[in-house]
Design an enzyme around this catalytic site. Structure first.
Site, PDB file in Angstrom:
ATOM      1  N   CYS A 152       0.831  -1.204   0.000  1.00 25.08           N
ATOM      2  CA  CYS A 152       0.000   0.000   0.000  1.00 25.08           C
ATOM      3  C   CYS A 152       0.868   1.258   0.000  1.00 25.08           C
ATOM      4  O   CYS A 152       1.718   1.433   0.855  1.00 25.08           O
ATOM      5  CB  CYS A 152      -0.883  -0.023   1.252  1.00 25.08           C
ATOM      6  SG  CYS A 152      -2.123   1.258   1.298  1.00 25.08           S
ATOM      7  N   GLU A 190      -5.341  -8.106  -3.594  1.00 27.29           N
ATOM      8  CA  GLU A 190      -5.618  -8.222  -2.163  1.00 27.29           C
ATOM      9  C   GLU A 190      -4.713  -7.278  -1.400  1.00 27.29           C
ATOM     10  O   GLU A 190      -3.605  -6.974  -1.825  1.00 27.29           O
ATOM     11  CB  GLU A 190      -5.474  -9.672  -1.686  1.00 27.29           C
ATOM     12  CG  GLU A 190      -4.090 -10.271  -1.751  1.00 27.29           C
ATOM     13  CD  GLU A 190      -3.264 -10.023  -0.505  1.00 27.29           C
ATOM     14  OE1 GLU A 190      -3.830  -9.627   0.527  1.00 27.29           O
ATOM     15  OE2 GLU A 190      -2.048 -10.186  -0.575  1.00 27.29           O
ATOM     16  N   ARG A 235      -8.045 -12.542  11.113  1.00 28.24           N
ATOM     17  CA  ARG A 235      -7.298 -11.769  10.119  1.00 28.24           C
ATOM     18  C   ARG A 235      -8.271 -11.254   9.072  1.00 28.24           C
ATOM     19  O   ARG A 235      -9.219 -11.945   8.704  1.00 28.24           O
ATOM     20  CB  ARG A 235      -6.250 -12.653   9.448  1.00 28.24           C
ATOM     21  CG  ARG A 235      -5.219 -11.919   8.602  1.00 28.24           C
ATOM     22  CD  ARG A 235      -4.259 -12.922   7.976  1.00 28.24           C
ATOM     23  NE  ARG A 235      -3.071 -12.271   7.466  1.00 28.24           N
ATOM     24  CZ  ARG A 235      -1.964 -12.075   8.156  1.00 28.24           C
ATOM     25  NH1 ARG A 235      -1.901 -12.466   9.414  1.00 28.24           N
ATOM     26  NH2 ARG A 235      -0.912 -11.487   7.609  1.00 28.24           N
ATOM     27  N   ARG A 237      -8.618  -9.323   5.142  1.00 29.28           N
ATOM     28  CA  ARG A 237      -7.956  -8.908   3.900  1.00 29.28           C
ATOM     29  C   ARG A 237      -8.989  -8.241   2.996  1.00 29.28           C
ATOM     30  O   ARG A 237     -10.122  -8.719   2.864  1.00 29.28           O
ATOM     31  CB  ARG A 237      -7.340 -10.094   3.154  1.00 29.28           C
ATOM     32  CG  ARG A 237      -6.338 -10.892   3.928  1.00 29.28           C
ATOM     33  CD  ARG A 237      -5.164 -10.081   4.414  1.00 29.28           C
ATOM     34  NE  ARG A 237      -4.270  -9.634   3.360  1.00 29.28           N
ATOM     35  CZ  ARG A 237      -3.116  -9.010   3.577  1.00 29.28           C
ATOM     36  NH1 ARG A 237      -2.747  -8.744   4.828  1.00 29.28           N
ATOM     37  NH2 ARG A 237      -2.355  -8.629   2.570  1.00 29.28           N
TER      38      ARG A 237
END
Length: 425
Positions: A152, A190, A235, A237
Site C-alpha cells: 500500500c 488483495e 485476520r 484482507r
C-alpha cells in the site's frame, strides 16, 4: 458450541463475538442495556447465547445457511492459468492451486520467500527480483487470472485525479502495467483492511479508477474475515475482483460462503477437523527471563490488564497511563478462540502471541498452521525471515475459498463463449 439437555444449541460469549464481529466488551454492554441477554450456565455461570438469539444478525444467518460444502465441489471447466505478483511465501498461490489453477509465473522480490516457493514447488516458474524490471508481454492473452497483494502506497497528486500514467513510481502502477501487458480475463488484488482509509480513502479510489481506465469492471470489493473461511485466525484482507470489460456482461460473481463454524487455536494445533495430527515440533523464538516471568502470570485469553497492578506498571512503562486497550501486549492466546492476527514477529511487545498453555512464543510450524499452510510446506531462510513470510501471507484456506469463487466466474465466461450464435445475429 454447547448444547443443553433439550438439544438446544448454545454459543459462548467468545464464539458470539467472533461470529458477529464484535468485542466481548460490546456484548457485555448489550447485556446490560437489554439488547442481547444471554442465559447463564448453571455449572459455572458462563454466558451462553442460543442459536435463535444470534440468528437475528446477518453474519450468523450467513454462517448457519452456508453453501460451503457445495462450493467445495467447484471444479474448473478447463485448465485455468494464473500469474501472481508480490507472491510472498505462497499462501495465495497455494490456495489458488487448491482451487484448481495452474500457476504459470510468480514474481517476488524477497530472496527468502523466493527460496520457499522454489523449495516447495520446483515446477513453478519464480521470477525473483524487482517487478519494474520484468517484461510480461510474452504472456499476453494467455492468462486467465492475474493476482497479487501490492504494498500500500499513497498517490499524492495535489488537485488532480490520478490516472495510470500518474501512478508511476508506485507498486500499484507495476501491478497495473502487468495487467495491461498480460491482458488477463480476471484480476484479483488483495491488501490490508487499512487500504479502505489510507489517505482518507483517496488511495483506494485511485486504484479503482485505474482499474477502470485499463479496461476492467470491478465485480466485488470487500473485506473478508479469514475466521469465516476455515482459518483459525482473526485476520482481515481486502479483496478486489475485476473482469475485463469485453467479458463482463451478464456475469454473476458470488463471494465465497462461510465455513460452518469458527475454528480455534485447538483446531490449529491439535488433531481434528483442520489437521489430521497434532502440530509437529519446530524451531521458535524464546522470551528473555523477565518477559517469561511476566507472561507466566497471564491466563489463557488474557493480556496485561490481567497482571497484578505493580507488574502492569513495570511492564507497560509509560504506556500504562495512556488511553486505549493495547490488547496485544502481554497477550496469551486461548485454546477456545481463534488466534489474533499474526504479525511478522511473535515476541514483539506490542503484538505478543504467547502459546495458550506454555509460556513461549508460537513456533514456526504453529504460525504456519494458524495461516492454514500444510505441514509439508517448508519455509526457507533464517528464523526471523520464516516468521516474516508466514506473518505476511494470505491464509491458504481463505485464498482457496476466493479461488473457487473465481473459478466459478471463469466457468461462466467459458460457458458463455460456448453458447451457439442465434441465426440472423
Amino acid at each position: 458450541m454447547k448444547t443443553s439437555g433439550k438439544d438446544k444449541e448454545f454459543f459462548t460469549i467468545a464464539q458470539v463475538a467472533d461470529i458477529l464481529g464484535l468485542s466481548k466488551e460490546t456484548l457485555r454492554r448489550w447485556e446490560a442495556s437489554g439488547k442481547l441477554i444471554p442465559e447463564r450456565d448453571e455449572g459455572n455461570n458462563y454466558r451462553l447465547y442460543s442459536r435463535e438469539q444470534i440468528e437475528a444478525f446477518e453474519p450468523a444467518q450467513q454462517l448457519f445457511s452456508s453453501n460451503w460444502g457445495e462450493e467445495l465441489q467447484t471444479t474448473p471447466h478447463k485448465s485455468y492459468s494464473s500469474v501472481e505478483l508480490f507472491a510472498g511465501a505462497g499462501g495465495l498461490a497455494l490456495g489458488f492451486e487448491e482451487a484448481g489453477f495452474n500457476t504459470v509465473l510468480l514474481n517476488e522480490l524477497d530472496k527468502h520467500a523466493c527460496a520457499t516457493l522454489k523449495k516447495n514447488r520446483p515446477e513453478w516458474k519464480v521470477a525473483e527480483g524487482d517487478i519494474s524490471k520484468i517484461d510480461f508481454t510474452h504472456l499476453r492473452d494467455e492468462i486467465d487470472v492475474l493476482s497479487g497483494g501490492f504494498p500500500c502506497q499513497a498517490f499524492s497528486y495535489a488537485g488532480k485525479k490520478a490516472g495510470f500514467e500518474d501512478a508511476r513510481g508506485t507498486l500499484f502502477f507495476e501491478f497495473a502495467r502487468a495487467v495491461k501487458e498480460i491482458n488477463p480475463k480476471i484480476i484479483v488484488a488483495e491488501n490490508v483492511r487499512g487500504l479502505l482509509k489510507h489517505d482518507d480513502g483517496k488511495t483506494l479510489e485511485t486504484i479503482k479508477s485505474i482499474i477502470d481506465e485499463i479496461g476492467y469492471d470491478i465485480l466485488g470489493c470487500r473485506v473478508l474475515k479469514a475466521v469465516f473461511y476455515k482459518v483459525p485466525q482473526k485476520r482481515e484482507r481486502l479483496i478486489i475482483v475485476a473482469v475485463r470489460k469485453d467479458l463482463s456482461q451478464d456475469l454473476d460473481f458470488q463471494w465465497p460462503s462461510p465455513f460452518h463454524r469458527i475454528l480455534t487455536m485447538k483446531d490449529a494445533l491439535k488433531e481434528g477437523e483442520l489437521y489430521s495430527s497434532d502440530v509437529p515440533p519446530s524451531e521458535g523464538q524464546k522470551y528473555p527471563a523477565y518477559k517469561q516471568d511476566v507472561l507466566s502470570m497471564v491466563p489463557p485469553g488474557g493480556y496485561w490488564r490481567d497482571l497484578p497492578v505493580d507488574v502492569q506498571r513495570d511492564y507497560m512503562k509509560g504506556s500504562f497511563h495512556l488511553g486505549g486497550g493495547k490488547t496485544g501486549m502481554a497477550r496469551r492466546l486461548s485454546w477456545d478462540e481463534p488466534s489474533l492476527t499474526l504479525t511478522c514477529a511473535p515476541a514483539q511487545k506490542q503484538t505478543e502471541r504467547c502459546h495458550p498453555e506454555e509460556t513461549r512464543p508460537l513456533t514456526v510450524r504453529e504460525y504456519a498452521r494458524i495461516q492454514t499452510f500444510p505441514d509439508s510446506w517448508e519455509f526457507a531462510g533464517p528464523l526471523t525471515a520464516k516468521y516474516k513470510q508466514i506473518g505476511n501471507a494470505v491464509p491458504v484456506n481463505l485464498a482457496a475459498a476466493v479461488g473457487r469463487s473465481v473459478v466459478r466466474l471463469l466457468n461462466q465466461i467459458e460457458s458463455a463463449d460456448e453458447l451457439p450464435i442465434a441465426v440472423g445475429q
